[in-house]
Every structure is written in structure tokens, then in C-alpha cells.
Design an enzyme around this catalytic site. Structure first.
Site, PDB file in Angstrom:
ATOM      1  N   SER A  46       0.828  -1.197   0.000  1.00 34.73           N
ATOM      2  CA  SER A  46       0.000   0.000   0.000  1.00 34.73           C
ATOM      3  C   SER A  46       0.862   1.247   0.000  1.00 34.73           C
ATOM      4  CB  SER A  46      -0.890   0.015   1.254  1.00 34.73           C
ATOM      5  OG  SER A  46      -1.597   1.242   1.365  1.00 34.73           O
ATOM      6  N   TYR A  64      -2.238  -1.214  10.574  1.00 30.35           N
ATOM      7  CA  TYR A  64      -2.279  -1.621   9.167  1.00 30.35           C
ATOM      8  C   TYR A  64      -1.000  -1.208   8.449  1.00 30.35           C
ATOM      9  CZ  TYR A  64      -3.706  -1.724   4.259  1.00 30.35           C
ATOM     10  OH  TYR A  64      -3.757  -1.960   2.907  1.00 30.35           O
TER      11      TYR A  64
END
Length: 250
Positions: free
Chosen positions: A127, A140
Site C-alpha cells: 500500500s 495496518y
């Protein structure tokens, strides 16, 4: 005929990547925790297998059933949005078990066959939160940063045995379930401590902003395709308009 195994194909990036490789003539092993035959067009080049990347036995069964593969795409992951202090340690473990250790476990399961053949490609989807810091995504982000670091070291190792390793970095993707999953894991927006409510409002508004540059699932599929098929592809491949802009500004 080349074969790709993709984790997390029930929706979003994984599903679109499976479609793209299938459309372009590859044999596709599409894996998901709960297999659904209706998600992809029927084809004699498609196998849909159950796989839980947090379960060693499930990994072993899936890799054995898949047989020889040419490309491994580690896409399975879970999202989470909450303040660090409101994130239970059990949830942190779940995030790392899926996003980080699941990726590493799949590499462990597949790399021996790549090494034996002296060929193969590993593509780890992480990401752009690893490139720019956002609030309420600490657990995360940490799980994805760990995959980046693992992949960078792995790339140096696998280059010695004829195997390529790449990282695909998607940006904000409204057509995936990340925001919904984040809401679901918190149980409700009120599960975020009141002191952090303004930040949460900003973050969910960012996910919902239709006017800002975004990453589409097909952007990620194309980046994975390049990693899989282009020997000159770089280690890191940003995917999506926002991801490319962020990488250019870095």
C-alpha cells in the site's frame, strides 16, 4: 502456458487481477477463504481453491492442489482503521497474521519450487500508506511496511536463484472493501474514541472523496501483470493515479 496463483480473490484487487490474467491466456489459480464459483467466468484455465493464509495446513493443501506455478501474487489482506490506543492487541496480531505472516508463509510454501526450476516471480501487494503517513492506520501501515522490508531483502536473495520479487503499491481505492472492512472491524464509528472522532471523520471522507485521484482495481491488476511479465520491471510499482503522483513527489 504460464500459471499464476493469486491470494485474496473474492473481491477488489485480487478478483480483478485474476480476471486480467485469465483474459490474457494464463492459467489462474484463484484462492479465497470461501470459494465462490460465480465470481469469475468459467474456463478450463481457471481453478478456484480455498485458502486461509493464516493456516499452515490450508496453505499446504492449496499449494499442493495448485501444482507447479510460475507467479505467486500475495494480495490477501485485511484493513483496520482506529487509534493505536483503541486497537486491541489481538486485532494487531490478526492484522499481522494475515497481511505480514500470511505473505511470508506463502513465499515459504512456493519458493522451493521456484528455486528448483531457477525461475519464478513473487509479487507482494502492499500500500502507499507505506509511502505517506496517515492517522488511525498505525497497525495496518506497520503490517505493510514489514512486507515491504521483507520483500526488499527477499529480492536480493531471489535474484541469486533466477527468481524475481516485486512490490505493488496501490493508492486509495474506493471500489474495494477497505473502508467498509475498517468500519466493520471497529464495530461502529463510535468504537473510535471521541478524542479521535475528527480524525476518523476526515479519514472516512477521504475514502469517499470521488473527486480526488484514486486507484482502480484494474490499475493494480496491470501493475501486477507488469511485475509478472516484464523482467525489467522495477522492484516497486506504484499502482493508480494517486500512487503514481505520490511516488513522483517522493
Amino acid at each position: 502456458m504460464a500459471t499464476v496463483l493469486i491470494t485474496g480473490c473474492s473481491s477488489g484487487f485480487g478478483l480483478e487481477t485474476a480476471r486480467l490474467f485469465l483474459d490474457r491466456g494464463w492459467t489462474v489459480v484463484a484462492t479465497m477463504r470461501t470459494p465462490r464459483e460465480d465470481l469469475l467466468p468459467a474456463s478450463d484455465r481457471l481453478r478456484i481453491l480455498p485458502l486461509d493464509v493464516t493456516d499452515a495446513d490450508s496453505i499446504a493443501r492449496a499449494v499442493e492442489a495448485a501444482g507447479p506455478i510460475d507467479v505467486l501474487v500475495n494480495n490477501a489482506g485485511i484493513g483496520w482503521l482506529n487509534a493505536a490506543e483503541a486497537t486491541p492487541i489481538g486485532m494487531v496480531r490478526d492484522i499481522f497474521e494475515t497481511n505480514t505472516l500470511g505473505t511470508i508463509a506463502m513465499v515459504h510454501a512456493v519458493l522451493p519450487q521456484f528455486r528448483a526450476r531457477g525461475a519464478g516471480v513473487i509479487v507482494n501487494v502492499t500500500s502507499t500508506v507505506t509511502m505517506a503517513t496517515f492517522p488511525l492506520l498505525s497497525a495496518y501501515t506497520a503490517s505493510k511496511v514489514a512486507v515491504n522490508a521483507f520483500s526488499e531483502a527477499l529480492a536480493l536473495e531471489t535474484a541469486q536463484i533466477g527468481v524475481r520479487t516485486h512490490i505493488v503499491l496501490p493508492g486509495r481505492a474506493p471500489d474495494t472493501r477497505f473502508a467498509d472492512n475498517a468500519r466493520g472491524h471497529t464495530g461502529a464509528d463510535t468504537a473510535i474514541p471521541e478524542a479521535y472522532a475528527p480524525l476518523a471523520t476526515q479519514m472516512f471522507a477521504m475514502f469517499a472523496d470521488a473527486d480526488a485521484p484514486v486507484t482502480r482495481a484494474d490499475d493494480v491488476a496491470e501493475a501486477v501483470w507488469r511485475a509478472a511479465t516484464d523482467p525489467a520491471a522495477p522492484l516497486r510499482l506504484p499502482a493508480g493515479a494517486d500512487a503514481l503522483a505520490l511516488a513522483a513527489a517522493a
